[in-house]
Design a protein around this motif. Structure first.
Motif, PDB file in Angstrom:
ATOM      1  N   MET A 143       0.823  -1.213   0.000  1.00 43.07           N
ATOM      2  CA  MET A 143       0.000   0.000   0.000  1.00 43.07           C
ATOM      3  C   MET A 143       0.855   1.260   0.000  1.00 43.07           C
ATOM      4  SD  MET A 143      -2.909  -1.264  -0.326  1.00 43.07           S
ATOM      5  CE  MET A 143      -4.299  -0.226   0.106  1.00 43.07           C
ATOM      6  N   ASP A 144       2.073   1.169  -0.542  1.00 43.97           N
ATOM      7  CA  ASP A 144       2.893   2.356  -0.704  1.00 43.97           C
ATOM      8  C   ASP A 144       2.719   2.895  -2.117  1.00 43.97           C
ATOM      9  OD1 ASP A 144       4.338   2.897   1.758  1.00 43.97           O
ATOM     10  OD2 ASP A 144       5.149   0.881   1.490  1.00 43.97           O
ATOM     11  N   VAL A 145       2.818   4.235  -2.211  1.00 44.20           N
ATOM     12  CA  VAL A 145       2.680   4.887  -3.511  1.00 44.20           C
ATOM     13  C   VAL A 145       3.952   4.681  -4.323  1.00 44.20           C
ATOM     14  CG1 VAL A 145       2.489   7.121  -4.639  1.00 44.20           C
ATOM     15  CG2 VAL A 145       1.085   6.605  -2.653  1.00 44.20           C
ATOM     16  N   THR A 146       3.798   4.343  -5.595  1.00 44.79           N
ATOM     17  CA  THR A 146       4.950   4.145  -6.470  1.00 44.79           C
ATOM     18  C   THR A 146       4.798   5.026  -7.708  1.00 44.79           C
ATOM     19  OG1 THR A 146       3.769   2.341  -7.550  1.00 44.79           O
ATOM     20  CG2 THR A 146       5.309   1.738  -5.803  1.00 44.79           C
ATOM     21  N   THR A 147       5.920   5.290  -8.392  1.00 45.49           N
ATOM     22  CA  THR A 147       5.828   5.955  -9.703  1.00 45.49           C
ATOM     23  C   THR A 147       6.468   5.049 -10.746  1.00 45.49           C
ATOM     24  OG1 THR A 147       7.912   7.177  -9.519  1.00 45.49           O
ATOM     25  CG2 THR A 147       5.938   8.239  -8.643  1.00 45.49           C
ATOM     26  N   LEU A 148       6.027   5.256 -11.988  1.00 41.04           N
ATOM     27  CA  LEU A 148       6.377   4.331 -13.065  1.00 41.04           C
ATOM     28  C   LEU A 148       7.594   4.777 -13.859  1.00 41.04           C
ATOM     29  CD1 LEU A 148       2.773   3.734 -14.457  1.00 41.04           C
ATOM     30  CD2 LEU A 148       3.939   2.492 -12.659  1.00 41.04           C
ATOM     31  N   GLY A 149       8.165   5.933 -13.522  1.00 43.77           N
ATOM     32  CA  GLY A 149       9.314   6.415 -14.279  1.00 43.77           C
ATOM     33  C   GLY A 149       8.911   7.061 -15.591  1.00 43.77           C
ATOM     34  N   ARG A 150       9.902   7.439 -16.378  1.00 46.33           N
ATOM     35  CA  ARG A 150       9.694   8.148 -17.642  1.00 46.33           C
ATOM     36  C   ARG A 150       8.670   7.428 -18.518  1.00 46.33           C
ATOM     37  NH1 ARG A 150      11.099  13.410 -18.169  1.00 46.33           N
ATOM     38  NH2 ARG A 150      12.252  13.653 -16.235  1.00 46.33           N
ATOM     39  N   GLY A 151       7.792   8.198 -19.137  1.00 44.36           N
ATOM     40  CA  GLY A 151       6.768   7.604 -20.009  1.00 44.36           C
ATOM     41  C   GLY A 151       5.657   6.948 -19.221  1.00 44.36           C
ATOM     42  N   GLY A 152       5.666   7.159 -17.896  1.00 37.34           N
ATOM     43  CA  GLY A 152       4.731   6.455 -17.034  1.00 37.34           C
ATOM     44  C   GLY A 152       3.269   6.742 -17.323  1.00 37.34           C
ATOM     45  N   SER A 153       2.951   7.988 -17.652  1.00 34.73           N
ATOM     46  CA  SER A 153       1.542   8.321 -17.887  1.00 34.73           C
ATOM     47  C   SER A 153       1.009   7.642 -19.146  1.00 34.73           C
ATOM     48  CB  SER A 153       1.359   9.834 -17.994  1.00 34.73           C
ATOM     49  OG  SER A 153       1.533  10.428 -16.730  1.00 34.73           O
ATOM     50  N   ASP A 154       1.842   7.550 -20.179  1.00 34.23           N
ATOM     51  CA  ASP A 154       1.440   6.818 -21.379  1.00 34.23           C
ATOM     52  C   ASP A 154       1.120   5.371 -21.010  1.00 34.23           C
ATOM     53  OD1 ASP A 154       1.945   9.084 -22.830  1.00 34.23           O
ATOM     54  OD2 ASP A 154       3.782   8.353 -23.773  1.00 34.23           O
ATOM     55  N   THR A 155       1.980   4.784 -20.201  1.00 32.80           N
ATOM     56  CA  THR A 155       1.786   3.388 -19.808  1.00 32.80           C
ATOM     57  C   THR A 155       0.512   3.233 -18.985  1.00 32.80           C
ATOM     58  OG1 THR A 155       4.194   3.181 -19.766  1.00 32.80           O
ATOM     59  CG2 THR A 155       2.934   1.392 -18.761  1.00 32.80           C
ATOM     60  N   THR A 156       0.258   4.174 -18.057  1.00 33.05           N
ATOM     61  CA  THR A 156      -0.986   4.140 -17.291  1.00 33.05           C
ATOM     62  C   THR A 156      -2.189   4.118 -18.229  1.00 33.05           C
ATOM     63  OG1 THR A 156       0.031   5.430 -15.510  1.00 33.05           O
ATOM     64  CG2 THR A 156      -2.370   5.320 -15.538  1.00 33.05           C
ATOM     65  N   ALA A 157      -2.155   4.984 -19.240  1.00 28.95           N
ATOM     66  CA  ALA A 157      -3.283   5.105 -20.165  1.00 28.95           C
ATOM     67  C   ALA A 157      -3.502   3.798 -20.924  1.00 28.95           C
ATOM     68  CB  ALA A 157      -3.043   6.254 -21.140  1.00 28.95           C
ATOM     69  N   VAL A 158      -2.436   3.231 -21.437  1.00 34.79           N
ATOM     70  CA  VAL A 158      -2.567   1.993 -22.207  1.00 34.79           C
ATOM     71  C   VAL A 158      -3.028   0.849 -21.296  1.00 34.79           C
ATOM     72  CG1 VAL A 158      -1.294   0.258 -23.518  1.00 34.79           C
ATOM     73  CG2 VAL A 158      -0.897   2.691 -23.945  1.00 34.79           C
ATOM     74  N   ALA A 159      -2.481   0.788 -20.084  1.00 32.42           N
ATOM     75  CA  ALA A 159      -2.847  -0.289 -19.164  1.00 32.42           C
ATOM     76  C   ALA A 159      -4.319  -0.189 -18.776  1.00 32.42           C
ATOM     77  CB  ALA A 159      -1.957  -0.237 -17.922  1.00 32.42           C
ATOM     78  N   LEU A 160      -4.792   1.023 -18.527  1.00 33.86           N
ATOM     79  CA  LEU A 160      -6.213   1.212 -18.208  1.00 33.86           C
ATOM     80  C   LEU A 160      -7.089   0.843 -19.410  1.00 33.86           C
ATOM     81  CD1 LEU A 160      -6.613   4.500 -16.170  1.00 33.86           C
ATOM     82  CD2 LEU A 160      -7.557   2.270 -15.598  1.00 33.86           C
ATOM     83  N   ALA A 161      -6.643   1.267 -20.608  1.00 33.80           N
ATOM     84  CA  ALA A 161      -7.404   0.955 -21.821  1.00 33.80           C
ATOM     85  C   ALA A 161      -7.519  -0.558 -21.980  1.00 33.80           C
ATOM     86  CB  ALA A 161      -6.737   1.592 -23.039  1.00 33.80           C
ATOM     87  N   ALA A 162      -6.422  -1.266 -21.716  1.00 34.93           N
ATOM     88  CA  ALA A 162      -6.444  -2.724 -21.831  1.00 34.93           C
ATOM     89  C   ALA A 162      -7.404  -3.332 -20.804  1.00 34.93           C
ATOM     90  CB  ALA A 162      -5.037  -3.279 -21.637  1.00 34.93           C
ATOM     91  N   ALA A 163      -7.299  -2.872 -19.540  1.00 34.38           N
ATOM     92  CA  ALA A 163      -8.120  -3.455 -18.473  1.00 34.38           C
ATOM     93  C   ALA A 163      -9.601  -3.167 -18.677  1.00 34.38           C
ATOM     94  CB  ALA A 163      -7.659  -2.926 -17.110  1.00 34.38           C
ATOM     95  N   LEU A 164      -9.913  -2.012 -19.267  1.00 35.12           N
ATOM     96  CA  LEU A 164     -11.315  -1.627 -19.459  1.00 35.12           C
ATOM     97  C   LEU A 164     -11.850  -2.087 -20.817  1.00 35.12           C
ATOM     98  CD1 LEU A 164     -10.983   2.035 -18.109  1.00 35.12           C
ATOM     99  CD2 LEU A 164     -12.390   0.259 -17.040  1.00 35.12           C
ATOM    100  N   GLY A 165     -10.982  -2.676 -21.653  1.00 37.00           N
ATOM    101  CA  GLY A 165     -11.401  -3.070 -22.992  1.00 37.00           C
ATOM    102  C   GLY A 165     -11.790  -1.881 -23.846  1.00 37.00           C
ATOM    103  N   ALA A 166     -11.003  -0.793 -23.738  1.00 39.25           N
ATOM    104  CA  ALA A 166     -11.329   0.430 -24.489  1.00 39.25           C
ATOM    105  C   ALA A 166     -11.159   0.212 -25.986  1.00 39.25           C
ATOM    106  CB  ALA A 166     -10.428   1.581 -24.021  1.00 39.25           C
ATOM    107  N   ASP A 167     -11.882   0.997 -26.763  1.00 37.82           N
ATOM    108  CA  ASP A 167     -11.784   0.888 -28.209  1.00 37.82           C
ATOM    109  C   ASP A 167     -10.528   1.559 -28.739  1.00 37.82           C
ATOM    110  OD1 ASP A 167     -14.572  -0.253 -29.197  1.00 37.82           O
ATOM    111  OD2 ASP A 167     -14.898   1.011 -27.440  1.00 37.82           O
ATOM    112  N   VAL A 168     -10.085   2.582 -28.031  1.00 39.55           N
ATOM    113  CA  VAL A 168      -8.870   3.265 -28.449  1.00 39.55           C
ATOM    114  C   VAL A 168      -8.253   3.980 -27.251  1.00 39.55           C
ATOM    115  CG1 VAL A 168     -10.187   5.316 -29.151  1.00 39.55           C
ATOM    116  CG2 VAL A 168      -7.877   4.994 -30.044  1.00 39.55           C
TER     117      VAL A 168
END
Lengths: 423, 423
Positions: A143-168
């Motif tokens: 339960m500690d906060v982590t950061t994903l490093g450089r390019g992290g926000s792009d990765t967050t977006a793609v990972a969420l899109a994958a988990a939610l089955g987004a169209d794009v």
């Protein structure tokens, strides 16, 4: 209803005016009949300001504490963006990485996503609201906060899109998309409308400052289509397709996706190495021990007279000094005669999935460079890429010559500035 | 090992220099043989800056989003403080309200603590580390971030001290402790060394800008001793005792703790109210409906000739306009003849647990005011307090006269500035 994940970097939300512009675009996307989930980075220079604060207190901050500090940045941008959207009459709720269910390992500062359980996000869009998610951050098992490093926000977006089955997954940036070359070097570079994730990975890995490798890898693995586009216009940007099988069948596919370049590498040449089994292995064991990320390797044919050979390899300039020091320390063991370091090199990479089925690409590349009077110092290839090392001062000319030789030039110059996508 | 909870407000951690000074004090406390848990507010003006950002985006921010935004402030201060402590060689880890187990209701912006489960804090100090906890914030049942409102960090500190069974909760401020009166008005005011929580509550409720009421109430309920002291010196400050039984037995106890004053009240007089059963009830039902927080009430003896009476009451000036409007709207129902509003009043409150066993306090108070030529407009009393309303311009003189009459003056003026403790 189609589900769109939109990612906005720090420069897209640098101040109140841009926050409001982004809010308007999000609302328009929803009104066009989509469910919308938004991933946002910290505003403008917030991250650098927080790093300055840390530096004012200590030279060696704990990585755990640094992650807590930096994640304050997205809290600010995400809550302000939610307020700006609500101001337009659309329900919006912001969520931290933890609340959005972005689970990571415990590698503070460079954590990897191990799972995404976006229950609250799914509920918010089911209820007709817009969900705003903090990019770049997650929560570890403890339960500690982590950061994903450089390019992290792009990765967050793609990972969420994958988990939610987004169209794009739409990645917003300050340019219109990906280009066949850096328009600052090649004014006639064309915007790419369609590219495979495989090609994007090769471009990014070899110097094109486009999406971060991790995000593209994630998209490829989970089959998430990415649309890289401008936050300043409604023009169609670049679609990154993950269905690589289709490209084989299409006869219309261009052979070449683009020309990447990289000026950040250096070259080490180890001279007079005994050409005996195991010599190269010992050499690169020393290099690996020094932590260097070796890219290209060339070994000359050894001299019959001396039984000695020269081995050259490229590596990020930042790894140069420590690697040289390690090689010097191991001089007795490795038995070489001399060590040379050259940071005045440039690397050009021609990338295209069509190379697989089209012979003659390398001949055309070498011919173009030869016609332009540019000397090639090293060559390496993959299935869909050819890279060459030139003198640094020849690199721009090389990129232009190759771009023209492969018919990539557009008829008119694109008046854009080529740039990254933020963190 | 004794356990100390230390709370530092925003002015104590306004910049890198003060963060380092606070870090040094924390380390010294640990080195003196204590376990230490620290509660910290946002740095300096951070909260106001974040509110400005919200105002630049919307006039009516969602309270949920505002809480997310504001809690970014403590993330920054707590992680920087942990870094500054680690820099001194002591292990320190920072925790959000949620991580520290501060559970609240869902009233965003003014949440109440419903429980504290400080498992990670307990583990950190068991392991010899210092735990830094974000003040002012908690987490609701739905896992949403909440803030506790004004005085929230003090309350966090006391609640944690109670849950951890701490020996003392130290509240650091920019003055040496509590004073017998505001030194800006009474230069001879004395620092109080020892006061009961009951007296502190009365002082705070009647204008003394010391600790927030909620924190003292919490301390009283859970028996947490509070030590209010300066973050700029090691002097002993003011101890707030919660064991009220002891005061009865001590013959040495001073009768009077101090003189509080309040300039923020206004007075409404409703004239010509029919003196019949239920008239006052109807009047104050209207006032309560308007949301006014009524303090003192005086009803004149009614005129035998007319059967009418006047009713005056005091309330915070901020509640004045809405309350007047509500009374005007209900004029027909209430049947009064006139309505007057007076915001030029001042309130003086003499507080002391010793009043219970010492008769004659009110006579001495009224005598002192009479000698000073100050007219009393309203009077109200509790078991340990007497409050009087005067003209606003007479208030300072009244405070000085009463302070002197009860032998509270110190022999020398204390060269301090009297102030609050931050949020």
């Amino acid at each position: 209803m189609p589900l769109v994940v939109q990612k906005f970097g720090g420069s897209s939300v640098a101040d109140a005016t841009s926050l409001k512009r982004v809010a308007k675009r999000i609302v328009e996307t929803q009104e066009a009949g989509n469910d919308v989930v938004v991933v946002v980075s910290a505003m403008g220079d917030t991250t650098d300001e927080l790093l300055d604060l840390a530096a004012s207190v200590t030279d060696s901050p704990s990585e755990r504490e640094l992650d807590i500090l930096l994640t304050a940045g997205e809290r600010i941008s995400m809550s302000l963006l939610a307020m700006a959207i609500s101001e337009l009459g659309v329900e919006a709720r912001s969520y931290t990485g933890q609340q959005a269910g972005v689970l990571t390992d415990a590698a503070h500062g460079k954590a990897s996503i191990v799972g995404v359980v976006p229950e609250r996000i799914a509920r918010t869009i089911e209820e007709g609201g817009v969900a705003i998610v903090a990019g770049f951050q997650g929560v570890s098992e403890t339960m500690d906060v982590t950061t994903l490093g450089r390019g992290g926000s792009d990765t967050t977006a793609v990972a969420l899109a994958a988990a939610l089955g987004a169209d794009v997954c739409e990645i917003y940036t300050d340019v219109d998309g990906l280009f066949t070359a850096d328009p600052r070097i090649v004014p006639t570079a064309r915007q790419i409308t369609d590219i495979t994730s495989e090609e994007t990975l090769e471009m990014a890995a070899h110097g094109a400052k486009i999406l971060h490798l991790r995000a593209v890898e994630y998209a490829r693995r989970y089959g998430v289509p990415i649309h890289v586009r401008s936050s300043f216009s409604n023009k169609i940007g670049t679609w990154i397709r993950t269905d690589d099988s289709s490209e084989e069948s299409s006869m219309e596919e261009p052979i070449i996706a683009g020309v990447a370049h990289d000026r950040s590498q250096g070259k080490i040449t180890v001279m007079g190495v005994p050409d005996v089994p195991g010599a190269a292995a010992r050499l690169f064991a020393v290099v690996a021990e020094a932590g260097a990320n070796v890219d290209m390797i060339v070994q000359n044919v050894s001299s019959a007279a001396t039984g000695l050979t020269d081995i050259s390899f490229t590596l990020p300039e930042a790894d140069g000094p420590s690697t040289l020091a390690a090689l010097r320390a191991a001089a007795g063991d490795l038995g070489y005669s001399d060590l040379r370091y050259d940071d005045q090199i440039g690397k050009l990479s021609l990338v295209g999935a069509g190379m697989r089925s089209h012979p003659g690409v390398s001949a055309r590349l070498f011919g173009a460079l030869s016609d332009a009077g540019i000397n090639i110092e090293m060559i390496s290839t993959s299935e869909i890429r050819i890279s060459v090392v030139t003198r640094a001062e020849s690199l721009d000319g090389a990129v232009r010559a190759v771009h023209t030789a492969f018919d990539l030039d557009s008829s008119e110059s694109e008046a854009v500035v080529y740039g990254g996508t933020g963190r």
